[in-house]
Scaffold this motif. Structure first.
Motif, PDB file in Angstrom:
ATOM      1  N   ARG A   1      35.736 -54.323   5.190  1.00 13.57           N
ATOM      2  CA  ARG A   1      34.458 -54.079   4.515  1.00 13.57           C
ATOM      3  C   ARG A   1      34.675 -53.704   3.052  1.00 13.57           C
ATOM      4  O   ARG A   1      33.961 -54.171   2.172  1.00 13.57           O
ATOM      5  CB  ARG A   1      33.671 -52.980   5.231  1.00 13.57           C
ATOM      6  CG  ARG A   1      32.260 -52.803   4.671  1.00 13.57           C
ATOM      7  CD  ARG A   1      31.497 -51.771   5.422  1.00 13.57           C
ATOM      8  NE  ARG A   1      32.227 -50.508   5.248  1.00 13.57           N
ATOM      9  CZ  ARG A   1      32.049 -49.439   5.989  1.00 13.57           C
ATOM     10  NH1 ARG A   1      31.194 -49.453   6.977  1.00 13.57           N
ATOM     11  NH2 ARG A   1      32.734 -48.340   5.768  1.00 13.57           N
ATOM     12  N   GLN A   2      35.701 -52.885   2.768  1.00 14.81           N
ATOM     13  CA  GLN A   2      36.012 -52.531   1.384  1.00 14.81           C
ATOM     14  C   GLN A   2      36.369 -53.776   0.572  1.00 14.81           C
ATOM     15  O   GLN A   2      35.943 -53.918  -0.574  1.00 14.81           O
ATOM     16  CB  GLN A   2      37.180 -51.548   1.324  1.00 14.81           C
ATOM     17  CG  GLN A   2      36.846 -50.158   1.769  1.00 14.81           C
ATOM     18  CD  GLN A   2      38.091 -49.286   1.798  1.00 14.81           C
ATOM     19  OE1 GLN A   2      39.179 -49.716   2.191  1.00 14.81           O
ATOM     20  NE2 GLN A   2      37.939 -48.039   1.368  1.00 14.81           N
ATOM     21  N   MET A   3      37.145 -54.667   1.163  1.00 12.85           N
ATOM     22  CA  MET A   3      37.516 -55.913   0.483  1.00 12.85           C
ATOM     23  C   MET A   3      36.273 -56.746   0.177  1.00 12.85           C
ATOM     24  O   MET A   3      36.103 -57.257  -0.932  1.00 12.85           O
ATOM     25  CB  MET A   3      38.470 -56.729   1.347  1.00 12.85           C
ATOM     26  CG  MET A   3      39.833 -56.139   1.512  1.00 12.85           C
ATOM     27  SD  MET A   3      40.746 -57.202   2.658  1.00 12.85           S
ATOM     28  CE  MET A   3      42.341 -56.437   2.584  1.00 12.85           C
ATOM     29  N   TYR A   4      35.435 -56.877   1.166  1.00 13.40           N
ATOM     30  CA  TYR A   4      34.224 -57.690   1.018  1.00 13.40           C
ATOM     31  C   TYR A   4      33.301 -57.110  -0.050  1.00 13.40           C
ATOM     32  O   TYR A   4      32.823 -57.829  -0.923  1.00 13.40           O
ATOM     33  CB  TYR A   4      33.502 -57.789   2.363  1.00 13.40           C
ATOM     34  CG  TYR A   4      32.190 -58.516   2.276  1.00 13.40           C
ATOM     35  CD1 TYR A   4      32.165 -59.912   2.180  1.00 13.40           C
ATOM     36  CD2 TYR A   4      30.990 -57.825   2.272  1.00 13.40           C
ATOM     37  CE1 TYR A   4      30.957 -60.585   2.088  1.00 13.40           C
ATOM     38  CE2 TYR A   4      29.781 -58.495   2.178  1.00 13.40           C
ATOM     39  CZ  TYR A   4      29.776 -59.870   2.086  1.00 13.40           C
ATOM     40  OH  TYR A   4      28.580 -60.541   1.982  1.00 13.40           O
ATOM     41  N   ILE A   5      33.068 -55.822   0.009  1.00 13.66           N
ATOM     42  CA  ILE A   5      32.172 -55.179  -0.957  1.00 13.66           C
ATOM     43  C   ILE A   5      32.711 -55.326  -2.373  1.00 13.66           C
ATOM     44  O   ILE A   5      31.969 -55.635  -3.308  1.00 13.66           O
ATOM     45  CB  ILE A   5      31.941 -53.703  -0.592  1.00 13.66           C
ATOM     46  CG1 ILE A   5      31.084 -53.621   0.670  1.00 13.66           C
ATOM     47  CG2 ILE A   5      31.293 -52.933  -1.738  1.00 13.66           C
ATOM     48  CD1 ILE A   5      30.977 -52.232   1.265  1.00 13.66           C
TER      49      ILE A   5
ATOM     50  N   MET B   1      44.099 -53.308  -6.621  1.00 13.98           N
ATOM     51  CA  MET B   1      43.138 -52.439  -5.949  1.00 13.98           C
ATOM     52  C   MET B   1      43.670 -52.197  -4.535  1.00 13.98           C
ATOM     53  O   MET B   1      43.722 -53.117  -3.720  1.00 13.98           O
ATOM     54  CB  MET B   1      41.785 -53.122  -5.911  1.00 13.98           C
ATOM     55  CG  MET B   1      40.746 -52.386  -5.186  1.00 13.98           C
ATOM     56  SD  MET B   1      39.248 -52.534  -6.122  1.00 13.98           S
ATOM     57  CE  MET B   1      38.383 -51.185  -5.421  1.00 13.98           C
ATOM     58  N   GLU B   2      44.117 -50.986  -4.270  1.00 10.41           N
ATOM     59  CA  GLU B   2      44.787 -50.696  -3.004  1.00 10.41           C
ATOM     60  C   GLU B   2      43.784 -50.554  -1.858  1.00 10.41           C
ATOM     61  O   GLU B   2      42.859 -49.766  -1.932  1.00 10.41           O
ATOM     62  CB  GLU B   2      45.611 -49.426  -3.150  1.00 10.41           C
ATOM     63  CG  GLU B   2      46.723 -49.342  -2.163  1.00 10.41           C
ATOM     64  CD  GLU B   2      47.784 -48.364  -2.615  1.00 10.41           C
ATOM     65  OE1 GLU B   2      48.946 -48.772  -2.636  1.00 10.41           O
ATOM     66  OE2 GLU B   2      47.449 -47.239  -2.948  1.00 10.41           O
ATOM     67  N   PHE B   3      44.015 -51.341  -0.806  1.00  7.36           N
ATOM     68  CA  PHE B   3      43.168 -51.286   0.380  1.00  7.36           C
ATOM     69  C   PHE B   3      43.884 -50.632   1.552  1.00  7.36           C
ATOM     70  O   PHE B   3      43.268 -49.921   2.336  1.00  7.36           O
ATOM     71  CB  PHE B   3      42.700 -52.691   0.774  1.00  7.36           C
ATOM     72  CG  PHE B   3      41.766 -53.304  -0.231  1.00  7.36           C
ATOM     73  CD1 PHE B   3      40.495 -52.788  -0.431  1.00  7.36           C
ATOM     74  CD2 PHE B   3      42.158 -54.387  -0.992  1.00  7.36           C
ATOM     75  CE1 PHE B   3      39.630 -53.343  -1.362  1.00  7.36           C
ATOM     76  CE2 PHE B   3      41.316 -54.950  -1.925  1.00  7.36           C
ATOM     77  CZ  PHE B   3      40.042 -54.427  -2.114  1.00  7.36           C
TER      78      PHE B   3
ATOM     79  N   PHE C   1      30.804 -57.345  -5.780  1.00  7.26           N
ATOM     80  CA  PHE C   1      30.261 -56.634  -6.930  1.00  7.26           C
ATOM     81  C   PHE C   1      31.219 -56.496  -8.118  1.00  7.26           C
ATOM     82  O   PHE C   1      30.891 -55.857  -9.094  1.00  7.26           O
ATOM     83  CB  PHE C   1      29.777 -55.250  -6.492  1.00  7.26           C
ATOM     84  CG  PHE C   1      28.676 -55.329  -5.478  1.00  7.26           C
ATOM     85  CD1 PHE C   1      27.398 -55.717  -5.850  1.00  7.26           C
ATOM     86  CD2 PHE C   1      28.923 -55.062  -4.142  1.00  7.26           C
ATOM     87  CE1 PHE C   1      26.378 -55.815  -4.915  1.00  7.26           C
ATOM     88  CE2 PHE C   1      27.909 -55.160  -3.196  1.00  7.26           C
ATOM     89  CZ  PHE C   1      26.636 -55.539  -3.584  1.00  7.26           C
ATOM     90  N   CYS C   2      32.391 -57.124  -8.053  1.00  5.09           N
ATOM     91  CA  CYS C   2      33.331 -57.022  -9.168  1.00  5.09           C
ATOM     92  C   CYS C   2      32.948 -58.004 -10.273  1.00  5.09           C
ATOM     93  O   CYS C   2      32.220 -58.965 -10.047  1.00  5.09           O
ATOM     94  CB  CYS C   2      34.762 -57.279  -8.703  1.00  5.09           C
ATOM     95  SG  CYS C   2      35.044 -58.951  -8.114  1.00  5.09           S
TER      96      CYS C   2
ATOM     97  N   HIS D   1      43.017 -58.060  -6.006  1.00  3.88           N
ATOM     98  CA  HIS D   1      42.847 -58.214  -7.442  1.00  3.88           C
ATOM     99  C   HIS D   1      41.535 -58.937  -7.708  1.00  3.88           C
ATOM    100  O   HIS D   1      41.024 -59.652  -6.857  1.00  3.88           O
ATOM    101  CB  HIS D   1      44.025 -58.958  -8.069  1.00  3.88           C
ATOM    102  CG  HIS D   1      44.133 -60.391  -7.663  1.00  3.88           C
ATOM    103  ND1 HIS D   1      44.696 -60.780  -6.471  1.00  3.88           N
ATOM    104  CD2 HIS D   1      43.750 -61.515  -8.285  1.00  3.88           C
ATOM    105  CE1 HIS D   1      44.666 -62.089  -6.382  1.00  3.88           C
ATOM    106  NE2 HIS D   1      44.089 -62.570  -7.478  1.00  3.88           N
ATOM    107  N   SER D   2      40.994 -58.692  -8.883  1.00  2.00           N
ATOM    108  CA  SER D   2      39.732 -59.317  -9.267  1.00  2.00           C
ATOM    109  C   SER D   2      39.677 -59.379 -10.780  1.00  2.00           C
ATOM    110  O   SER D   2      40.671 -59.105 -11.450  1.00  2.00           O
ATOM    111  CB  SER D   2      38.553 -58.484  -8.733  1.00  2.00           C
ATOM    112  OG  SER D   2      38.526 -57.222  -9.386  1.00  2.00           O
TER     113      SER D   2
END
Length: 114
Positions: free
Chosen positions: A45-49, A25-27, A53-54, A18-19
């Motif tokens: 990496r998806q979590m970090y990115i 946001m499904e990872f 940028f959120c 969440h952000s």
């Protein structure tokens, strides 16, 4: 993810984030788990990115409520929701007591429905 390796036959799990942009946001989707280090790294990496940028903001309470409602849609022996947040909740005028009350109220509502 590492803890559940080799236990997929026994446990089902899902990882969502969440952000300020989203409460879910499904990872990692249930049944579609990473099977090797490359796939695990891709999830991380998806979590970090996303975190880089959120938009700012906090959806901790919405994320917890969504996760609790979502996990109880299907019958199971046990349910666990782990909520981790690095949000500065005081900036958004949220007290820790508010989080506890919201989660307890939601758990009570779901329990009463069953």
């Amino acid at each position: 993810m590492e803890s559940f390796k080799s236990f997929e036959y026994k446990f089902q799990y899902r990882i969502a984030g969440h952000s300020g942009e989203s409460h879910s946001m499904e990872f990692v989707k249930e049944g579609r788990y990473p099977h090797n280090e490359k796939e695990t790294f891709k999830v991380l990496r998806q979590m970090y990115i996303h975190s880089q940028f959120c938009l700012s903001g906090d959806n901790t309470l919405n994320a917890a409520a969504h996760a609790i409602k979502d996990i109880t849609k299907e019958e199971a022996d046990d349910y666990f929701v782990v909520v981790l947040s690095d949000a500065n909740i005081s900036q958004y005028h949220i007290n820790p007591e508010d989080i506890a009350k919201g989660i307890k109220r939601l758990c009570y509502i779901i329990t009463v429905q069953y």
